[in-house]
Design a protein around this motif. Structure first.
Motif, PDB file in Angstrom:
ATOM      1  N   ARG A 119       2.958 -13.539   1.375  1.00 18.96           N
ATOM      2  CA  ARG A 119       3.203 -12.603   1.063  1.00 18.96           C
ATOM      3  C   ARG A 119       3.089 -13.237  -0.370  1.00 18.96           C
ATOM      4  NH1 ARG A 119       8.055 -11.122  -0.126  1.00 18.96           N
ATOM      5  NH2 ARG A 119       7.271  -9.616  -0.832  1.00 18.96           N
ATOM      6  N   ASN A 120       3.690 -13.941  -0.858  1.00 22.54           N
ATOM      7  CA  ASN A 120       2.704 -14.628  -2.502  1.00 22.54           C
ATOM      8  C   ASN A 120       1.594 -14.884  -2.582  1.00 22.54           C
ATOM      9  OD1 ASN A 120       5.882 -14.889  -2.812  1.00 22.54           O
ATOM     10  ND2 ASN A 120       5.729 -17.112  -2.238  1.00 22.54           N
ATOM     11  N   CYS A 121       0.873 -15.043  -1.721  1.00 21.95           N
ATOM     12  CA  CYS A 121      -0.765 -15.939  -1.634  1.00 21.95           C
ATOM     13  C   CYS A 121      -1.205 -13.998  -2.075  1.00 21.95           C
ATOM     14  CB  CYS A 121      -1.483 -16.096  -0.579  1.00 21.95           C
ATOM     15  SG  CYS A 121      -3.080 -16.456  -0.333  1.00 21.95           S
ATOM     16  N   LEU A 122      -0.948 -13.391  -1.220  1.00 23.23           N
ATOM     17  CA  LEU A 122      -1.194 -11.881  -1.619  1.00 23.23           C
ATOM     18  C   LEU A 122      -1.012 -11.800  -2.322  1.00 23.23           C
ATOM     19  CD1 LEU A 122      -1.402 -10.077   1.644  1.00 23.23           C
ATOM     20  CD2 LEU A 122      -3.067 -11.573   0.994  1.00 23.23           C
ATOM     21  N   SER A 123       0.819 -11.796  -3.346  1.00 23.12           N
ATOM     22  CA  SER A 123       1.528 -11.082  -4.745  1.00 23.12           C
ATOM     23  C   SER A 123       0.201 -11.584  -5.443  1.00 23.12           C
ATOM     24  CB  SER A 123       2.273 -11.436  -4.593  1.00 23.12           C
ATOM     25  OG  SER A 123       2.702 -10.263  -4.341  1.00 23.12           O
ATOM     26  N   GLU A 124      -0.163 -12.528  -5.150  1.00 22.88           N
ATOM     27  CA  GLU A 124      -1.032 -13.441  -6.743  1.00 22.88           C
ATOM     28  C   GLU A 124      -2.195 -12.575  -6.529  1.00 22.88           C
ATOM     29  OE1 GLU A 124      -2.821 -18.022  -7.638  1.00 22.88           O
ATOM     30  OE2 GLU A 124      -0.888 -17.763  -7.099  1.00 22.88           O
ATOM     31  N   ILE A 125      -2.831 -13.111  -5.701  1.00 15.78           N
ATOM     32  CA  ILE A 125      -4.237 -12.169  -5.701  1.00 15.78           C
ATOM     33  C   ILE A 125      -4.564 -10.570  -6.495  1.00 15.78           C
ATOM     34  CG2 ILE A 125      -6.429 -11.754  -4.487  1.00 15.78           C
ATOM     35  CD1 ILE A 125      -5.971 -14.102  -2.548  1.00 15.78           C
ATOM     36  N   LEU A 126      -3.636  -9.994  -5.656  1.00 16.13           N
ATOM     37  CA  LEU A 126      -3.429  -8.743  -6.071  1.00 16.13           C
ATOM     38  C   LEU A 126      -2.779  -8.052  -7.030  1.00 16.13           C
ATOM     39  CD1 LEU A 126      -2.096  -7.270  -2.453  1.00 16.13           C
ATOM     40  CD2 LEU A 126      -4.811  -8.013  -3.219  1.00 16.13           C
ATOM     41  N   GLN A 127      -2.538  -8.628  -8.098  1.00 14.81           N
ATOM     42  CA  GLN A 127      -0.964  -8.692  -8.903  1.00 14.81           C
ATOM     43  C   GLN A 127      -0.690  -7.831  -8.717  1.00 14.81           C
ATOM     44  OE1 GLN A 127      -2.404 -11.263 -11.912  1.00 14.81           O
ATOM     45  NE2 GLN A 127      -2.215 -12.073 -10.581  1.00 14.81           N
ATOM     46  N   THR A 128       0.875  -7.882  -7.437  1.00 17.81           N
ATOM     47  CA  THR A 128       1.228  -6.401  -7.459  1.00 17.81           C
ATOM     48  C   THR A 128       2.495  -7.575  -6.659  1.00 17.81           C
ATOM     49  OG1 THR A 128       2.645  -5.065  -6.734  1.00 17.81           O
ATOM     50  CG2 THR A 128       0.321  -5.581  -5.378  1.00 17.81           C
ATOM     51  N   ASP A 129       3.820  -7.301  -6.559  1.00 18.18           N
ATOM     52  CA  ASP A 129       4.925  -8.091  -5.381  1.00 18.18           C
ATOM     53  C   ASP A 129       5.094  -7.329  -4.844  1.00 18.18           C
ATOM     54  OD1 ASP A 129       4.962  -9.705  -7.361  1.00 18.18           O
ATOM     55  OD2 ASP A 129       6.675  -9.150  -8.755  1.00 18.18           O
ATOM     56  N   GLU A 130       4.250  -5.859  -4.727  1.00 15.61           N
ATOM     57  CA  GLU A 130       4.683  -5.031  -3.726  1.00 15.61           C
ATOM     58  C   GLU A 130       4.515  -5.214  -2.609  1.00 15.61           C
ATOM     59  OE1 GLU A 130       6.875  -2.958  -4.121  1.00 15.61           O
ATOM     60  OE2 GLU A 130       7.635  -3.329  -5.944  1.00 15.61           O
ATOM     61  N   VAL A 131       4.457  -6.199  -1.316  1.00 17.31           N
ATOM     62  CA  VAL A 131       3.599  -6.694  -0.649  1.00 17.31           C
ATOM     63  C   VAL A 131       3.998  -6.734   0.356  1.00 17.31           C
ATOM     64  CG1 VAL A 131       2.293  -9.068  -0.226  1.00 17.31           C
ATOM     65  CG2 VAL A 131       1.774  -8.062  -2.084  1.00 17.31           C
ATOM     66  N   SER A 132       3.968  -5.999   1.448  1.00 17.25           N
ATOM     67  CA  SER A 132       4.865  -6.688   3.211  1.00 17.25           C
ATOM     68  C   SER A 132       3.854  -7.638   3.676  1.00 17.25           C
ATOM     69  CB  SER A 132       5.123  -5.201   3.442  1.00 17.25           C
ATOM     70  OG  SER A 132       5.760  -5.819   4.861  1.00 17.25           O
ATOM     71  N   VAL A 133       3.962  -8.179   4.498  1.00 17.50           N
ATOM     72  CA  VAL A 133       3.781  -8.483   5.653  1.00 17.50           C
ATOM     73  C   VAL A 133       4.451  -9.226   6.768  1.00 17.50           C
ATOM     74  CG1 VAL A 133       2.282 -11.300   6.468  1.00 17.50           C
ATOM     75  CG2 VAL A 133       1.865 -10.408   4.307  1.00 17.50           C
ATOM     76  N   LYS A 134       3.695  -8.327   8.027  1.00 16.42           N
ATOM     77  CA  LYS A 134       5.396  -8.504   9.278  1.00 16.42           C
ATOM     78  C   LYS A 134       4.377  -9.058  10.378  1.00 16.42           C
ATOM     79  CE  LYS A 134       5.520  -4.258   9.379  1.00 16.42           C
ATOM     80  NZ  LYS A 134       4.413  -3.399   8.103  1.00 16.42           N
ATOM     81  N   ALA A 135       4.642  -9.797  11.226  1.00 17.16           N
ATOM     82  CA  ALA A 135       4.131 -10.137  12.769  1.00 17.16           C
ATOM     83  C   ALA A 135       5.441  -9.802  13.401  1.00 17.16           C
ATOM     84  CB  ALA A 135       4.378 -11.885  12.446  1.00 17.16           C
TER      85      ALA A 135
END
Length: 162
Positions: A119-135
């Motif tokens: 989530r943190n990796c995606l948030s940094e790249i996408l410039q948003t905290d609205e990131v959900s990662v589920k497994a």
């Protein structure tokens, strides 16, 4: 006029089979495992699904149009680089990312310990905290259940800045 609405949704999916001797990358994070995924790039199945969702939302076709697997300049490339390029492409059309929702379907390895890093990796790249990662698993059904590979799915909402 529905085209005047500033929002677009997109969906992406990808599948890669396991291959011995490769690192396993998911959402830009190296995951300890006995096998990695087979592919021309680093085979980050989750980032590839996310790229397709973003491109689809902006009506920009799919990842294969921009990063073909017969182009050696993309051989073993870090998929975070591809994601950044996709963000540039949608940005050129005036879009930014509102939120993303990624689901990784794998019987193994267990991914819960890595979700926050992803989530943190995606948030940094996408410039948003609205990131959900589920497994999730497939309860031992199908190719993922037999531990032959991993599937990933992504939904996105992008918006046009005024």
């Amino acid at each position: 006029d529905p085209m005047a609405l500033p929002f677009r949704i997109g969906f992406g999916t990808d599948v890669h089979k396991f291959e011995k001797g490769r690192d396993l990358w998911l959402c830009g994070i190296k995951i300890p495992h006995t096998e990695g995924l087979q592919g021309h790039s680093d085979a980050d199945v989750a980032l590839h699904a996310l790229c397709d969702a973003l491109l689809g939302a902006a009506s920009l076709r799919d990842i294969g149009c921009y990063f073909p697997d017969n182009d050696n300049s993309f051989k073993n490339i870090d998929s975070k680089i591809l994601l950044r390029r996709v963000l540039e492409l949608i940005g050129e059309r005036g879009f930014r990312v509102s939120n993303v929702d990624v689901t990784i379907c794998a019987q193994a390895p267990k991914l819960a310990p890595f979700i926050e890093d992803m989530r943190n990796c995606l948030s940094e790249i996408l410039q948003t905290d609205e990131v959900s990662v589920k497994a999730t698993t497939t309860e031992h059904l199908g190719f993922t259940g037999r531990k032959e590979g991993i599937a990933a799915f992504a939904n996105v909402l992008i918006y046009k800045e005024n």
